[in-house]
Design an enzyme around this catalytic site. Structure first.
Site, mmCIF file in Angstrom:
data_model
loop_
_atom_site.group_PDB
_atom_site.id
_atom_site.type_symbol
_atom_site.label_atom_id
_atom_site.label_comp_id
_atom_site.label_asym_id
_atom_site.label_seq_id
_atom_site.Cartn_x
_atom_site.Cartn_y
_atom_site.Cartn_z
ATOM 1 N N ASP A 145 -15.144 23.107 -14.222
ATOM 2 C CA ASP A 145 -14.609 23.760 -13.024
ATOM 3 C C ASP A 145 -13.088 23.717 -13.118
ATOM 4 O O ASP A 145 -12.469 22.692 -12.876
ATOM 5 C CB ASP A 145 -15.111 23.038 -11.762
ATOM 6 C CG ASP A 145 -14.611 23.716 -10.486
ATOM 7 O OD1 ASP A 145 -13.637 24.489 -10.557
ATOM 8 O OD2 ASP A 145 -15.200 23.451 -9.409
ATOM 9 N N PHE A 181 -15.285 17.905 -6.256
ATOM 10 C CA PHE A 181 -15.169 18.982 -5.273
ATOM 11 C C PHE A 181 -15.413 20.298 -5.980
ATOM 12 O O PHE A 181 -14.645 20.699 -6.842
ATOM 13 C CB PHE A 181 -13.811 19.010 -4.564
ATOM 14 C CG PHE A 181 -13.830 19.986 -3.406
ATOM 15 C CD1 PHE A 181 -14.185 19.568 -2.134
ATOM 16 C CD2 PHE A 181 -13.555 21.337 -3.603
ATOM 17 C CE1 PHE A 181 -14.259 20.484 -1.081
ATOM 18 C CE2 PHE A 181 -13.633 22.250 -2.558
ATOM 19 C CZ PHE A 181 -13.978 21.815 -1.291
ATOM 20 N N LYS A 199 -9.197 31.052 -7.444
ATOM 21 C CA LYS A 199 -7.843 30.822 -6.909
ATOM 22 C C LYS A 199 -6.761 31.694 -7.558
ATOM 23 O O LYS A 199 -6.613 32.852 -7.213
ATOM 24 C CB LYS A 199 -7.499 29.340 -7.012
ATOM 25 C CG LYS A 199 -8.395 28.456 -6.102
ATOM 26 C CD LYS A 199 -7.831 27.052 -5.989
ATOM 27 C CE LYS A 199 -8.807 26.068 -5.374
ATOM 28 N NZ LYS A 199 -8.882 26.127 -3.931
HETATM 29 N N1 PXG Z 1 -13.822 23.978 -7.250
HETATM 30 C C1 PXG Z 1 -12.647 23.369 -7.128
HETATM 31 C C2 PXG Z 1 -12.177 22.427 -8.203
HETATM 32 C C3 PXG Z 1 -11.847 23.624 -6.001
HETATM 33 O O1 PXG Z 1 -10.683 23.009 -5.878
HETATM 34 C C4 PXG Z 1 -13.563 25.128 -5.195
HETATM 35 C C5 PXG Z 1 -14.281 24.839 -6.328
HETATM 36 C C6 PXG Z 1 -14.123 26.101 -4.197
HETATM 37 O O2 PXG Z 1 -13.391 27.276 -4.131
HETATM 38 P P1 PXG Z 1 -13.451 28.198 -2.808
HETATM 39 O O3 PXG Z 1 -12.694 29.427 -3.185
HETATM 40 O O4 PXG Z 1 -14.881 28.464 -2.540
HETATM 41 O O5 PXG Z 1 -12.783 27.429 -1.716
HETATM 42 C C7 PXG Z 1 -12.333 24.515 -5.015
HETATM 43 C C8 PXG Z 1 -11.579 24.789 -3.747
HETATM 44 C C9 PXG Z 1 -10.904 23.991 1.433
HETATM 45 C C10 PXG Z 1 -10.318 23.520 0.177
HETATM 46 O O6 PXG Z 1 -10.148 24.405 2.288
HETATM 47 C C11 PXG Z 1 -10.764 23.999 -1.034
HETATM 48 C C12 PXG Z 1 -10.178 23.542 -2.191
HETATM 49 C C13 PXG Z 1 -9.153 22.661 -2.135
HETATM 50 C C14 PXG Z 1 -8.726 22.190 -0.927
HETATM 51 C C15 PXG Z 1 -9.300 22.614 0.241
HETATM 52 O O7 PXG Z 1 -12.120 23.915 1.602
HETATM 53 N N2 PXG Z 1 -10.558 23.915 -3.428
#
Ligand code: PXG
Length: 399
Positions: A229, A144, A258
């Site tokens: 990441d 992810f 985050k």
């Molecule tokens: N990399 C990792 C490991 C993440 O957990 C992202 C990238 C993307 O970050 P942004 O700020 O673009 O969301 C994440 C995000 C959701 C959601 O609601 C996002 C994450 C975890 C759970 C749900 O889309 N992580």
């Protein structure tokens, strides 16, 4: 705030006027402080999600809020057409804290991932000498990294891709936690391997010890960039500043987001050695809001809180306690309980959602991931007493 509005009214409004791209638990949060959040009816919950680890410092941390308010009254946005007095200080703080030469600030996690992918490709052409348009990047199954079209191009989750093609070429996907698969996938045109040190959305998947070290050795042997990441795993969550620090590895790029703002503002960044980030020349990449003074002031305060309150150390100590206690739970539907620091996955044989609903009724906010896993990831400022309070409720709901 809206005395006439009940939770039910607000949920109906959102369902009517907001897109349905999420399926949230029906708790309507109105305020929060530290580890506690309060809904519009005044009911209190212990937050065991921390906005997917964006609120490691706790909700509305007073020092971050103060920095935010002070900066908001000075200047919020200059664009990168001009310099501002906060960006250099954030870049220096990131260097001092992580040892990485340089930082490239963005806003959301996905944007920082895109930035790292662009840097990796440019490095592949300019430094490694990969023929034009041929650069390949390797990623892992069940990754992810965000939701842009390029990022979902290498997602293995059907729902993230379905209906969004055509996709960006140039990505190879290999099984996670399998260094031999990485060895087989590398070609002379590979410029980078992108990986989460622990896979969060996949269900808190902790790879075997030595995985990153083996990946690093392969990246060195074949001259490709190891891109980590750390958006969810970083900034104290696993009991170290970064999850890669549990092994003695030296990544070529680290992506953060985050908790870089303590949840007060979208702030992300790519951290890398000079020979990687200097591939960008003026105009190659940018963002109106990336590196804005408000974001930088907030991020500086968020980093200061992390180190002064020793949140990584807290995460290690309290996480070990929390995990140890949860592991004593005995119930036929619990398949596995695992984690690192205050980042714990409880894997069930069936759907996790009903348990998250029950935990909510008991005053604990958790969210399932991948249907079968309850993720437990409270703000790192949680106390042992609060963990005990939570444990009573986990025992009641799960046993
Ligand atoms: N990399 C990792 C490991 C993440 O957990 C992202 C990238 C993307 O970050 P942004 O700020 O673009 O969301 C994440 C995000 C959701 C959601 O609601 C996002 C994450 C975890 C759970 C749900 O889309 N992580």
């Amino acid at each position: 705030m809206n005395p006439e509005m009940t939770a039910k009214d607000l949920i109906e409004l959102e369902d009517q006027y907001g897109a349905h791209n999420y399926h949230p638990l029906d708790v309507v949060v109105q305020k929060a402080q530290g580890v506690w959040v309060y809904d519009v009816e005044g009911k209190r919950y212990l937050d065991c999600l921390a906005a997917y680890s964006a609120v490691n410092q706790g909700h509305c941390h007073p020092r971050i809020l103060q920095a935010m308010m002070e900066q908001a009254h000075r200047v919020t946005l200059t664009s990168r057409a001009f310099r501002n007095d906060q960006l250099p200080l954030l870049c220096r703080d990131l260097h001092d804290m992580t040892g990485m030469d340089m930082a490239l600030p963005m806003n959301t996690g996905a944007e920082a991932v895109e930035t790292a992918l662009k840097a990796a490709r440019k490095w592949g052409y300019k430094v490694k000498g990969i023929p034009s348009e041929k650069a390949e990047i390797i990623a892992c199954t069940n990754n992810f990294h965000g939701r842009t079209i390029t990022i979902v191009s290498f997602s293995t989750e059907n729902q993230y891709r379905e209906g969004f093609g055509p996709f960006t070429p140039g990505f190879t996907v290999i099984p996670y936690d399998d260094p031999e698969a990485l060895r087989r996938a590398i070609t002379p045109n590979t410029c980078a391997f992108l990986v989460e040190p622990i896979q969060g959305e996949a269900g808190i998947i902790v790879p075997q010890e030595g995985y990153l070290k083996k990946c690093e050795a392969l990246c060195r042997e074949h001259n490709l960039l190891l891109v980590l990441d750390e958006i969810q795993s970083g900034l104290g969550r696993t009991g170290k500043l970064f999850a890669y620090m549990h092994e003695d590895v030296h990544p070529d790029m680290v992506i953060v987001g985050k908790a870089l703002s303590g949840g007060c503002y979208p702030v992300s960044a790519v951290l890398a050695p000079r020979n990687v980030l200097e591939v960008f020349k003026p105009g190659d990449h940018g963002s109106t809001f990336g590196g804005n003074p408000l974001a930088c002031a907030i991020a500086r305060a968020a980093l200061q809180v992390l180190s002064e309150e020793k949140l990584a150390e807290r995460s290690a100590e309290l996480g070990a306690y929390f995990l140890g206690e949860l592991k004593t739970l005995r119930a036929p539907h619990i398949i596995d309980i695992r984690g690192r620091g205050l980042w714990i996955g409880i894997e069930l044989s069936g759907a996790a959602r009903p348990y998250c609903e029950k935990l909510k009724d008991e005053g604990i906010l958790c969210k399932e991931t991948h249907d079968h896993v309850i993720r437990v990831a409270p703000p790192l400022v949680i106390t042992r007493d609060e963990i005990d309070w939570a444990l009573d409720r986990f025992r009641k709901v799960l046993q």
